[in-house]
Design a protein around this motif. Sequence first.
Motif, PDB file in Angstrom:
ATOM      1  N   THR B  30       8.129   8.801  22.806  1.00  0.00           N
ATOM      2  CA  THR B  30       8.087   7.814  21.952  1.00  0.00           C
ATOM      3  C   THR B  30       7.634   6.600  22.862  1.00  0.00           C
ATOM      4  N   PHE B  31       6.666   5.789  21.752  1.00  0.00           N
ATOM      5  CA  PHE B  31       6.302   4.598  22.443  1.00  0.00           C
ATOM      6  C   PHE B  31       6.885   3.572  21.560  1.00  0.00           C
ATOM      7  N   PRO B  32       7.465   2.607  22.185  1.00  0.00           N
ATOM      8  CA  PRO B  32       8.162   1.468  21.372  1.00  0.00           C
ATOM      9  C   PRO B  32       7.170   0.521  20.571  1.00  0.00           C
ATOM     10  N   LEU B  33       7.101   0.501  19.240  1.00  0.00           N
ATOM     11  CA  LEU B  33       6.324  -0.471  18.572  1.00  0.00           C
ATOM     12  C   LEU B  33       6.985  -1.500  17.956  1.00  0.00           C
ATOM     13  N   LYS B  34       6.547  -2.619  17.491  1.00  0.00           N
ATOM     14  CA  LYS B  34       7.000  -3.499  16.839  1.00  0.00           C
ATOM     15  C   LYS B  34       7.851  -3.069  15.633  1.00  0.00           C
ATOM     16  N   ASP B  37      10.006   3.094  16.744  1.00  0.00           N
ATOM     17  CA  ASP B  37       9.415   3.956  17.801  1.00  0.00           C
ATOM     18  C   ASP B  37       8.224   4.554  17.125  1.00  0.00           C
ATOM     19  N   PHE B  38       7.329   4.807  17.938  1.00  0.00           N
ATOM     20  CA  PHE B  38       6.020   5.919  17.520  1.00  0.00           C
ATOM     21  C   PHE B  38       6.305   7.213  18.527  1.00  0.00           C
ATOM     22  N   THR B  39       6.422   8.305  17.439  1.00  0.00           N
ATOM     23  CA  THR B  39       6.582   9.459  18.454  1.00  0.00           C
ATOM     24  C   THR B  39       5.170  10.199  18.788  1.00  0.00           C
ATOM     25  N   ALA B  40       4.726  10.129  20.064  1.00  0.00           N
ATOM     26  CA  ALA B  40       3.694  10.595  20.149  1.00  0.00           C
ATOM     27  C   ALA B  40       3.621  12.183  20.483  1.00  0.00           C
ATOM     28  N   LEU B  41       4.691  12.744  20.976  1.00  0.00           N
ATOM     29  CA  LEU B  41       4.991  14.001  21.183  1.00  0.00           C
ATOM     30  C   LEU B  41       6.272  14.148  20.645  1.00  0.00           C
ATOM     31  N   GLY B  58      -7.201  19.697  19.801  1.00  0.00           N
ATOM     32  CA  GLY B  58      -6.249  18.988  18.606  1.00  0.00           C
ATOM     33  C   GLY B  58      -6.699  17.632  18.223  1.00  0.00           C
ATOM     34  N   PRO B  59      -6.619  17.390  17.255  1.00  0.00           N
ATOM     35  CA  PRO B  59      -7.169  16.065  16.440  1.00  0.00           C
ATOM     36  C   PRO B  59      -6.880  14.893  17.401  1.00  0.00           C
ATOM     37  N   SER B  60      -7.823  13.681  17.236  1.00  0.00           N
ATOM     38  CA  SER B  60      -7.622  12.658  18.340  1.00  0.00           C
ATOM     39  C   SER B  60      -6.355  12.025  17.944  1.00  0.00           C
ATOM     40  N   GLY B  61      -5.473  11.667  18.936  1.00  0.00           N
ATOM     41  CA  GLY B  61      -4.481  11.017  18.809  1.00  0.00           C
ATOM     42  C   GLY B  61      -3.322  11.913  18.414  1.00  0.00           C
ATOM     43  N   CYS B  62      -3.311  13.072  18.945  1.00  0.00           N
ATOM     44  CA  CYS B  62      -2.129  14.116  18.686  1.00  0.00           C
ATOM     45  C   CYS B  62      -1.349  14.203  19.824  1.00  0.00           C
ATOM     46  N   GLY B  63      -1.800  13.408  20.945  1.00  0.00           N
ATOM     47  CA  GLY B  63      -0.952  13.303  22.169  1.00  0.00           C
ATOM     48  C   GLY B  63      -1.386  14.172  23.361  1.00  0.00           C
ATOM     49  N   LYS B  64      -2.714  14.841  23.319  1.00  0.00           N
ATOM     50  CA  LYS B  64      -3.137  15.554  24.428  1.00  0.00           C
ATOM     51  C   LYS B  64      -3.138  14.878  25.820  1.00  0.00           C
ATOM     52  N   SER B  65      -3.705  13.383  25.600  1.00  0.00           N
ATOM     53  CA  SER B  65      -3.662  12.932  27.224  1.00  0.00           C
ATOM     54  C   SER B  65      -2.264  12.598  27.442  1.00  0.00           C
ATOM     55  N   THR B  66      -1.431  12.101  26.583  1.00  0.00           N
ATOM     56  CA  THR B  66      -0.026  12.011  27.032  1.00  0.00           C
ATOM     57  C   THR B  66       0.561  13.242  27.657  1.00  0.00           C
ATOM     58  N   LEU B  67       0.392  14.280  27.225  1.00  0.00           N
ATOM     59  CA  LEU B  67       1.022  15.626  27.584  1.00  0.00           C
ATOM     60  C   LEU B  67       0.432  15.757  29.144  1.00  0.00           C
ATOM     61  N   PHE B 100      -9.718  11.658  34.728  1.00  0.00           N
ATOM     62  CA  PHE B 100      -9.415  10.895  33.694  1.00  0.00           C
ATOM     63  C   PHE B 100     -10.310  11.090  32.557  1.00  0.00           C
ATOM     64  N   GLN B 101      -9.933  10.813  31.055  1.00  0.00           N
ATOM     65  CA  GLN B 101     -10.822  10.678  30.145  1.00  0.00           C
ATOM     66  C   GLN B 101     -11.960   9.454  30.195  1.00  0.00           C
ATOM     67  N   GLN B 102     -11.435   8.400  30.936  1.00  0.00           N
ATOM     68  CA  GLN B 102     -12.262   7.324  31.163  1.00  0.00           C
ATOM     69  C   GLN B 102     -12.737   7.233  32.681  1.00  0.00           C
ATOM     70  N   ASP B 177      -8.930  15.940  31.782  1.00  0.00           N
ATOM     71  CA  ASP B 177      -8.674  15.144  30.393  1.00  0.00           C
ATOM     72  C   ASP B 177     -10.089  15.050  29.689  1.00  0.00           C
ATOM     73  N   GLU B 178     -10.739  15.950  28.975  1.00  0.00           N
ATOM     74  CA  GLU B 178     -12.140  15.985  28.628  1.00  0.00           C
ATOM     75  C   GLU B 178     -13.068  15.700  29.512  1.00  0.00           C
ATOM     76  N   PRO B 179     -13.174  16.527  30.669  1.00  0.00           N
ATOM     77  CA  PRO B 179     -14.105  16.222  31.881  1.00  0.00           C
ATOM     78  C   PRO B 179     -15.265  16.280  31.476  1.00  0.00           C
TER      79      PRO B 179
HETATM   80  N1  LIG Z   1       1.146   3.197  25.930  1.00  0.00           N
HETATM   81  C1  LIG Z   1       1.136   3.477  24.701  1.00  0.00           C
HETATM   82  N2  LIG Z   1       1.677   2.573  23.943  1.00  0.00           N
HETATM   83  C2  LIG Z   1       1.564   3.027  22.385  1.00  0.00           C
HETATM   84  N3  LIG Z   1       1.216   4.115  21.929  1.00  0.00           N
HETATM   85  C3  LIG Z   1       0.653   4.887  22.471  1.00  0.00           C
HETATM   86  C4  LIG Z   1       0.446   4.634  24.242  1.00  0.00           C
HETATM   87  N4  LIG Z   1      -0.219   5.646  24.548  1.00  0.00           N
HETATM   88  C5  LIG Z   1      -0.666   6.554  23.542  1.00  0.00           C
HETATM   89  N5  LIG Z   1      -0.116   6.187  22.514  1.00  0.00           N
HETATM   90  C6  LIG Z   1      -0.214   6.629  21.259  1.00  0.00           C
HETATM   91  O1  LIG Z   1       0.202   8.269  21.405  1.00  0.00           O
HETATM   92  C7  LIG Z   1      -0.786   8.930  20.429  1.00  0.00           C
HETATM   93  C8  LIG Z   1      -1.550  10.010  21.564  1.00  0.00           C
HETATM   94  O2  LIG Z   1      -2.107   9.495  22.293  1.00  0.00           O
HETATM   95  P1  LIG Z   1      -3.029  10.041  23.297  1.00  0.00           P
HETATM   96  O3  LIG Z   1      -3.973   9.291  24.081  1.00  0.00           O
HETATM   97  O4  LIG Z   1      -2.238  11.085  23.909  1.00  0.00           O
HETATM   98  O5  LIG Z   1      -3.966  11.029  22.253  1.00  0.00           O
HETATM   99  P2  LIG Z   1      -5.270  12.229  22.383  1.00  0.00           P
HETATM  100  O6  LIG Z   1      -4.698  13.358  21.708  1.00  0.00           O
HETATM  101  O7  LIG Z   1      -5.351  12.356  23.942  1.00  0.00           O
HETATM  102  O8  LIG Z   1      -6.312  11.608  21.675  1.00  0.00           O
HETATM  103  P3  LIG Z   1      -7.943  11.549  22.120  1.00  0.00           P
HETATM  104  O9  LIG Z   1      -8.363  12.864  21.509  1.00  0.00           O
HETATM  105  O10 LIG Z   1      -8.639  10.305  21.125  1.00  0.00           O
HETATM  106  O11 LIG Z   1      -8.215  11.150  23.362  1.00  0.00           O
HETATM  107  C9  LIG Z   1      -1.751   7.881  19.867  1.00  0.00           C
HETATM  108  O12 LIG Z   1      -1.325   7.836  18.331  1.00  0.00           O
HETATM  109  C10 LIG Z   1      -1.568   6.663  20.595  1.00  0.00           C
HETATM  110  O13 LIG Z   1      -2.015   5.569  19.677  1.00  0.00           O
END
Ligand SMILES: Nc1ncnc2c1ncn2[C@@H]1O[C@H](COP(=O)(O)OP(=O)(O)OP(=O)(O)O)[C@@H](O)[C@H]1O
Lengths: 268, 276
Positions: B30-34, B37-41, B58-67, B100-102, B177-179
Amino acid sequence: MAVITAPDKTPAATAPRQGRRIPPPLLLNLLALVLGVAVWAIVAATGLVDVPGPLSVGSRALDLLGDGTLAEDALASLRRVLLGFVLGTLLAVPVGFLMGWYPLARGLLEPYVQFFRTVPPLAIIPLAIVLMGIDETPKVFVIFLAAFLSSVVAAFQGVIGVDRTLIDAARVLGAPDRVIFLKVVIPAATPFLLVGARIGLGAAWGTVVAAELIAADKGLGYEMMHAQTYYDIPTIFVGLITIGVIGLLMDRLLLLAERRLTGWQERR
Amino acid sequence: MSTGTSPNRSSGARDRTARPKISFRDVVKTFPLKDGDFTALDRVSLDVGDREFVTVVGPSGCGKSTLLNMAAGLVGPSAGQVLVDGAPVTGPGPERGVIFQQYALFPWLTVRGNVEFGLKLTSLPAEERTRRADHAIELVGLTDFADALPKTLSGGMKQRCAIARAYAVDPEVLLMDEPFGALDALTRVQLQDQLLSTWTRERRTVLFITHDVDEAVYLARRVVVMAARPGRIHRIVEVDLPYPRTEELRLSPEFARIRNEVWTSVYHQQPAGSAA
Ligand SMILES: Nc1ncnc2c1ncn2[C@@H]1O[C@H](COP(=O)(O)OP(=O)(O)OP(=O)(O)O)[C@@H](O)[C@H]1O
Ligand SMILES: [Mg+2]
């Protein structure tokens, strides 16, 4: 066909960018200088304003150069500036980096840095003279403070601005904190450091003259102050021009260093 | 035959004998937001076997990079465990290479400087370092640009430099990550085949994120399909195609079938809105 049209386009596309009508900037700069001196000469000759003309200032400059006073004064001022500037920047780098790297150091140091930044260094002079006497120490100290305060903020900004993913990239390659600091944070912050140094040098140079106005027996500021009591306007002019030229030269030198050290930057 | 399996604890049937190289156990991030919490995974469990090649789509923002960042040790889980070789991950290490993706190239270093960065942290003698760096640079086709600064490289070349930098230190685990995201189709296929041939030879464990379904199926033995909001594993598709994989395989009906299966589960996930 495409092959034939492409070269045709190129000159047309680049022509407006080259701007043939405008002469090179250096020529323009020179022209402006000559014009400025001419205007100055006219103003002085007509007696519109009671200032010495370029000729009398020039001959005074030659006099002062001839008897060594100008060089001696300029050296005295430069010595103070460089000493204060080098000490100030040398201290600013580690302090700024500490503040950027450790939140604890930031919390402890930031209030002081921010507070003293709002106090003009010149306002410190009376206190410095009382505490340190009237010799070199208070002058160098005030310049040191001016250089330190402007560089420390830049170093700090440089460190907190380092791209997180670059640090991560180094970490996943196995870099310990020390290596990350030396090989990633310092190079990444270098552009900020150099900007800070330029600002610091400007601040130091501006401060030295003022410091010498208050108490000194040598230096460009002192010489001008001295000239003022004798209503010796040409000498004041020579002092002013020397200060400007030296300041400009030092700034260009740092700019050159900046270009060489930060040429890797994507945009400038 | 390929079988779609339900998420959570269903993974790595063939690698049961050995201890998984990477395992995620009920991982929550989870990421703390204002506003709360936002549940990323949300309770992600996945085992990646030793020397297995797993891709994640998976769709953009589904947490792949976080994983991936959690496996790398750059991000810690909010709950649950991330294990590598059975031990909880406490931080990054050179045995887990990350692309890294970037790109994340050091802009003040040349291509060779970037590739040698990790090698310089090892105790390898200088000639060996140079040899390995040259080899990695050649592998990604950047030999002519070895002394160029990143700012003079195209997006695809930067990405190849990042790949070379990770390959050079020869990690046991590659986290990618999306190399190949910024590459043209031809270079992409070349690097896919290169990656597979190095993998068949040296058998690293690879966790590979992509948004390209073809790529995911072509490379992996298992494709993890994730879903968004909250990020979770939607499905794991086994790819029962033999290695080495070839151009013919790409065109085979069997490949098409699996690709369609993955495609369907990525783009027709239950709550609409997460589609492309
Ligand atoms: N440091 C952070 N603080 C707050 N939210 C975050 C942070 N890092 C990631 N998130 C949120 O967690 C979710 C997953 O992010 P992540 O980068 O893992 O997505 P992704 O699957 O890799 O997307 P993409 O395919 O676009 O790269 C996103 O909704 C993102 O906004
Ligand atoms: Mg991502």
